[in-house]
Design a protein around this motif. Structure first.
Motif, mmCIF file in Angstrom:
data_model
loop_
_atom_site.group_PDB
_atom_site.id
_atom_site.type_symbol
_atom_site.label_atom_id
_atom_site.label_comp_id
_atom_site.label_asym_id
_atom_site.label_seq_id
_atom_site.Cartn_x
_atom_site.Cartn_y
_atom_site.Cartn_z
ATOM 1 N N GLY A 139 38.685 34.453 35.110
ATOM 2 C CA GLY A 139 38.995 33.898 33.796
ATOM 3 C C GLY A 139 38.773 34.907 32.695
ATOM 4 O O GLY A 139 39.619 35.068 31.801
ATOM 5 N N PHE A 140 37.640 35.614 32.755
ATOM 6 C CA PHE A 140 37.378 36.607 31.713
ATOM 7 C C PHE A 140 38.337 37.792 31.824
ATOM 8 O O PHE A 140 38.904 38.244 30.821
ATOM 9 C CB PHE A 140 35.939 37.100 31.794
ATOM 10 C CG PHE A 140 35.641 38.188 30.793
ATOM 11 C CD1 PHE A 140 35.543 37.892 29.441
ATOM 12 C CD2 PHE A 140 35.497 39.499 31.196
ATOM 13 C CE1 PHE A 140 35.301 38.880 28.510
ATOM 14 C CE2 PHE A 140 35.244 40.501 30.272
ATOM 15 C CZ PHE A 140 35.144 40.195 28.924
ATOM 16 N N LEU A 141 38.530 38.299 33.042
ATOM 17 C CA LEU A 141 39.412 39.456 33.217
ATOM 18 C C LEU A 141 40.833 39.136 32.765
ATOM 19 O O LEU A 141 41.451 39.906 32.017
ATOM 20 C CB LEU A 141 39.409 39.906 34.673
ATOM 21 C CG LEU A 141 38.135 40.589 35.185
ATOM 22 C CD1 LEU A 141 38.249 40.899 36.670
ATOM 23 C CD2 LEU A 141 37.856 41.871 34.404
ATOM 24 N N PHE A 142 41.350 38.002 33.201
ATOM 25 C CA PHE A 142 42.740 37.696 32.894
ATOM 26 C C PHE A 142 42.921 37.192 31.464
ATOM 27 O O PHE A 142 44.004 37.337 30.895
ATOM 28 C CB PHE A 142 43.300 36.714 33.915
ATOM 29 C CG PHE A 142 43.484 37.324 35.282
ATOM 30 C CD1 PHE A 142 43.893 38.633 35.418
ATOM 31 C CD2 PHE A 142 43.232 36.594 36.428
ATOM 32 C CE1 PHE A 142 44.066 39.207 36.668
ATOM 33 C CE2 PHE A 142 43.398 37.152 37.684
ATOM 34 C CZ PHE A 142 43.816 38.465 37.804
ATOM 35 N N SER A 143 41.878 36.621 30.875
ATOM 36 C CA SER A 143 41.953 36.315 29.441
ATOM 37 C C SER A 143 42.027 37.614 28.646
ATOM 38 O O SER A 143 42.761 37.705 27.649
ATOM 39 C CB SER A 143 40.732 35.502 29.006
ATOM 40 O OG SER A 143 40.749 34.218 29.574
#
Length: 606
Positions: free
Chosen positions: A321-325
């Motif tokens: 979630g953090f990486l792709f956000s």
């Protein structure tokens, strides 16, 4: 319907300016705040519609559960807001990424050029789009698409078609010729190359399709069958490689952005206060993330019933979630939030999660695919909101807004949107159906991304994927990436983002053709405006007309669903008369002419 979303920021800004002018005092920052909150609904809708219908297609849900949709989408959207707070300073202030849609919105807010006139164009177009949708889908005065196919030689299929949707043409106008051409290119790869090749050389290896062909299936139906069961998986491979490449190619920018965002929180006490650099405090962000992931963990626990597996799902969700956000935030700065690689990164998340869950819990076909989709849903909602949030923060940066106020209003927009999404989805599901059209549901909404995600998750756990097609799609995606990098090195104004081609691969060609028409209208309208020395006001009015056509068609599609659901009759308002198919083409041609006129000369006021 189309597998594409477009930014709602400019229409929201125009409506805000028109309404707030009715009050004694209003200013540009108030309009910016309204636009920031309102545009969150469009982005969250994208995250929801790309993933949650997969649970219907898998048979895990019969309806869209209000509590589940609201909680998962809301938590994912709020995580997207939190994840982008430490990236704002690096990507917007230091790297000065363009964020084209955010910059365009800022120009609209700054100019404030006759918002009443802009609202008028929006309203007129909404009425026109609504009337066309009512005539086509409700009254059934003409068919929704014009298409033809034929067998050339023994079994080679030749197909042409265009969907008669004002919304699709408007999508093409808004995303522009570059993206519209790439979407059509993806469709051409599927329908002009892959399907004819498969029908000519590989049909005999597929007993089911061969039996349909021998039984006299029409060329149109056989083409759609080949696309449904085989060729669209090329899009899975292309999206998968595109999502991975987006992460790899921007790894350096991600790290520097995170470090810069963290450093910006440690300013000296005697530093002069600048409201334009005041983000939500990092401590509050970290506490917010911790607060949000706790209920997500318990939801995953309810789904799988195993503590260790739920913990693994939560961990995957946080990391991806953090990486792709971050990827979405960065890509929005390059190509705009409408062209973000959200589908690709979500498919990559679901595929990875599916393999991990198979390893942890075996091939549990009853729970496993749905669990993988639930992880992907949170990631998709977070990434969708992240791109939109950064785009709106760029607008605020250009007009002098306070970042923490915008970040707060983005959260308000997320919460507001989740309150209405599930009922609308259930209305559409009951009235039209979602997934592949059937005899009982001929106007079913394709939900192409959700359909592919359901196929990926289900394939890993049980039925298997056509890996040959997935691998071929990955090769196609790699070739497109090389082409895009070559264009980048040459500093070409044209680019080839792989996700745009992948979208076209898994869309029916008739939809891609309509999008291409809209892109061509935008290209010639913009060129005409530049040749006449126009200040782009007319072209912005064209964007408002396109947004209005989308809005009108979408709202009437929802309104028509009400009597269908109440009566249980899909033909409840259908008229007995059906006009010649050419009438629909004439109506769409007239709308295209109106769109071009407004975009070049300002319509009636020009």
């Amino acid at each position: 319907f189309a597998g594409l979303t477009v930014s709602a920021s400019i229409p929201a800004a125009v409506i805000s300016m028109a309404i707030l002018r009715l009050f004694k005092e209003s200013n540009i920052l108030e309009n910016n705040i309204v636009q920031t909150a309102a545009s969150a609904g469009e982005s969250l809708a994208a995250g929801v519609i790309f993933t949650f219908p997969a649970l219907i297609i898998l048979g895990y849900w019969d309806v869209f559960e209000y509590a589940w949709v609201s909680v998962i989408a809301g938590l994912g959207g709020l995580l997207g807001v939190c994840f982008t707070v430490p990236l704002r300073r690096s990507l917007i202030v230091e790297e000065q990424l363009s964020y084209p849609e955010g910059t365009a919105t800022a120009e609209v807010l700054k100019v404030g050029a006759s918002p009443a006139q802009g609202a008028k164009f929006l309203a007129i177009a909404a009425v026109l789009g609504a009337l066309v949708k009512l005539a086509e889908t409700g009254l059934r005065l003409w068919t929704g698409a014009t298409q033809a196919a034929a067998y050339v030689g023994s079994s080679t299929i030749a197909y042409v078609g265009i969907n008669l949707s004002p919304a699709l043409i408007s999508v093409g106008f808004i995303v522009g010729l570059n993206i519209a051409v790439l979407v059509f290119l993806g469709g051409a790869i599927s329908w002009y190359l892959a399907i004819p090749i498969y029908s000519t050389f590989f049909l005999e290896r597929d007993p089911l399709l061969l039996a349909n062909y021998a039984a006299g299936m029409s060329a149109t139906d056989l083409a759609f069958s080949i696309w449904t069961f085989k060729i669209r998986y090329l899009g899975v491979g292309a999206m998968l490689i595109g999502g991975i490449w987006a992460l790899v190619s921007m790894r350096g920018s991600l790290i520097s952005g995170i470090m810069s965002g963290l450093k910006s929180q440690n300013v000296r006490a005697d530093t002069v206060y600048d409201h334009k650099q005041h983000d939500v405090p990092m401590k509050l962000v970290l506490w917010g993330i911790a607060f949000l992931i706790i209920p997500i963990f318990f939801l995953y626990q309810v789904i799988v019933g195993m503590l260790g597996v739920a913990l693994a799902m939560t961990f995957i969700m946080i990391i991806t979630g953090f990486l792709f956000s971050s990827v979405a935030a960065y890509m929005a700065g390059l190509v705009g939030s409408s062209n973000n690689p959200i589908s690709g990164i979500t498919i990559a998340t679901i595929l990875f999660t599916s393999f991990l869950l198979v390893w942890l819990m075996g091939k549990n076909v009853e729970v496993g695919p749905a669990a993988a989709i639930m992880v992907g849903a949170v990631v998709c909602c977070a990434a969708a909101i992240a791109g939109d949030n950064m785009q709106d923060l760029k607008t605020g940066y250009l007009v002098g807004a306070t970042p923490w106020r915008q970040q707060l209003m983005q959260g308000v927009g997320v919460v507001s949107a989740v309150l209405v999404i599930a009922p609308i989805l259930n209305l559409l599901l009951e009235a039209y159906g979602i997934g592949a059209p059937t005899a009982a549901r001929p106007n079913a909404l394709l939900a192409p991304q959700a359909t592919l995600m359901a196929s990926v998750a289900e394939g890993v756990f049980g039925s298997g994927l056509p890996w040959g097609m997935v691998i071929m799609g990955s090769i196609i995606g790699a070739v497109i990436i090389i082409l895009d990098e070559t264009l980048k090195a040459r500093k070409s104004s044209w680019r080839a983002p792989v996700l745009a081609v992948a979208v076209g691969i898994y869309l029916p060609l008739q939809l891609s053709t309509a999008i291409l028409v809209g892109g061509l209208v935008a290209h010639f309208a913009k060129r005409n405006s530049q040749a006449c020395g126009d200040d782009q006001t007319a072209f912005r009015n064209g964007t408002l007309v396109a947004s209005g056509l989308i809005t009108g068609e979408a709202l009437v599609g929802i309104f028509i669903a009400v009597p269908i659901v109440v009566t249980g009759n899909p033909d409840v308002i259908r008229l007995s008369v059906e006009l010649p198919s050419g009438v629909g083409l004439i109506v769409i041609a007239a709308l295209v002419a109106y769109l071009y006129k407004v975009a070049t000369r300002g319509g009636a006021s020009g």
